[in-house]
Design an enzyme around this catalytic site. Sequence first.
Site, mmCIF file in Angstrom:
data_model
loop_
_atom_site.group_PDB
_atom_site.id
_atom_site.type_symbol
_atom_site.label_atom_id
_atom_site.label_comp_id
_atom_site.label_asym_id
_atom_site.label_seq_id
_atom_site.Cartn_x
_atom_site.Cartn_y
_atom_site.Cartn_z
ATOM 1 N N ASP A 13 0.878 -1.175 0.000
ATOM 2 C CA ASP A 13 0.000 0.000 0.000
ATOM 3 C C ASP A 13 0.912 1.219 0.000
ATOM 4 O O ASP A 13 2.112 1.117 0.272
ATOM 5 C CB ASP A 13 -0.906 -0.017 1.234
ATOM 6 C CG ASP A 13 -1.870 1.168 1.293
ATOM 7 O OD1 ASP A 13 -2.198 1.723 0.229
ATOM 8 O OD2 ASP A 13 -2.273 1.551 2.410
ATOM 9 N N SER A 14 0.342 2.365 -0.279
ATOM 10 C CA SER A 14 1.133 3.596 -0.223
ATOM 11 C C SER A 14 1.518 3.951 1.207
ATOM 12 O O SER A 14 2.423 4.756 1.425
ATOM 13 C CB SER A 14 0.353 4.755 -0.853
ATOM 14 O OG SER A 14 -0.848 4.987 -0.142
ATOM 15 N N CYS A 76 -4.323 -1.151 -1.852
ATOM 16 C CA CYS A 76 -4.404 0.299 -2.059
ATOM 17 C C CYS A 76 -5.441 0.542 -3.137
ATOM 18 O O CYS A 76 -5.348 -0.038 -4.231
ATOM 19 C CB CYS A 76 -3.040 0.837 -2.492
ATOM 20 S SG CYS A 76 -3.043 2.551 -3.062
ATOM 21 N N GLU A 156 -5.921 8.181 10.773
ATOM 22 C CA GLU A 156 -4.482 8.355 11.002
ATOM 23 C C GLU A 156 -4.203 8.852 12.410
ATOM 24 O O GLU A 156 -3.201 8.478 13.029
ATOM 25 C CB GLU A 156 -3.918 9.347 9.975
ATOM 26 C CG GLU A 156 -3.904 8.838 8.545
ATOM 27 C CD GLU A 156 -2.653 8.051 8.215
ATOM 28 O OE1 GLU A 156 -1.738 7.999 9.051
ATOM 29 O OE2 GLU A 156 -2.602 7.480 7.102
ATOM 30 N N CYS A 196 -12.120 2.753 0.963
ATOM 31 C CA CYS A 196 -10.779 3.194 1.346
ATOM 32 C C CYS A 196 -10.318 2.295 2.473
ATOM 33 O O CYS A 196 -11.107 1.993 3.394
ATOM 34 C CB CYS A 196 -10.790 4.653 1.804
ATOM 35 S SG CYS A 196 -9.216 5.240 2.471
ATOM 36 N N HIS A 198 -8.571 2.909 4.916
ATOM 37 C CA HIS A 198 -8.603 3.569 6.225
ATOM 38 C C HIS A 198 -9.976 3.427 6.893
ATOM 39 O O HIS A 198 -10.077 3.479 8.122
ATOM 40 C CB HIS A 198 -8.316 5.068 6.083
ATOM 41 C CG HIS A 198 -6.875 5.409 5.878
ATOM 42 N ND1 HIS A 198 -6.173 5.048 4.761
ATOM 43 C CD2 HIS A 198 -6.002 6.097 6.655
ATOM 44 C CE1 HIS A 198 -4.931 5.505 4.852
ATOM 45 N NE2 HIS A 198 -4.801 6.133 5.996
#
Length: 279
Positions: A13-14, A76, A156, A196, A198
């Site tokens: 993933d990034s 990703c 995050e 996503c 996240h």
Amino acid sequence: MDTRAHLPIGMFDSGVGGLTVLKALKERLPCEDVIYLGDTARLPYGSKSPQTVGRYAVQCAAELVRRDIKLLVVACNTASAVAIGPLREAYPGIPVIGVVEPGAQAACRASLNNAIAIIATESTIAGGAYQRAIHAIAPKARIIGHPCPLFVALAEEGWTEGDVPEAVATKYLTAIFNPASGTESPLIPDTLVLGCTHFPLLAPAIRSVLSPSIRIVDSAATTADTVQAELERLTLLRPNHGCGETRYLTTDDAARFARTGTRFLGTPITEHEVELVDL
């Protein structure tokens, strides 16, 4: 049994968002060894051109392939949208699975009224990858794509529960599921795709502001299901010889990767477990 069954699964993933895919994968396949690469030096991929993302993806894959993997997971959304083809061309002997197609398939199975909402980053929504994948399966599906960039920041920072994430979820989701009345009665989606990696961290806050009848599709979980099915099809499942090992690679700041990654994975990652690599 294929001798490659003992090889690890490669995943990139990034950044650390793909660790939600890793978490789901380890829950389903605890015996598998996994090598996870977070390309944190070059994130976010979403602001890069498709050509650049494709190049980064092939470079990440090359690092993992060099370490002898049996299957590659593109954890990703941006890379899944633009780089699956180039990766399969570059490594024809290795199965490549992204996060978009499994999420689209699960959404089509889940929806009863053929109305599906997708929440993701702005670049993923604008790129239309989920929309195309869903329409390839269900051409008449009605799709609403809505960017939710603040969810990324909340995940995050670890703000995944309480008044703040619930207020943000309410702001975003009201426009989809409780639209202002107009001249025509809108068709309300009965399925929501978390587009996503996240966003699974925000799932409790998202669920708290939705009707219980709304089905939530977690692309991380559906990707893990697809990986399991592919390994079974290819007879590449690792024998049950205890818990598999996970190795972490990052392209920048191992300490930060360990700190932030711990939140996404839900189990501790220490700095000494993270290998710094140069792509």
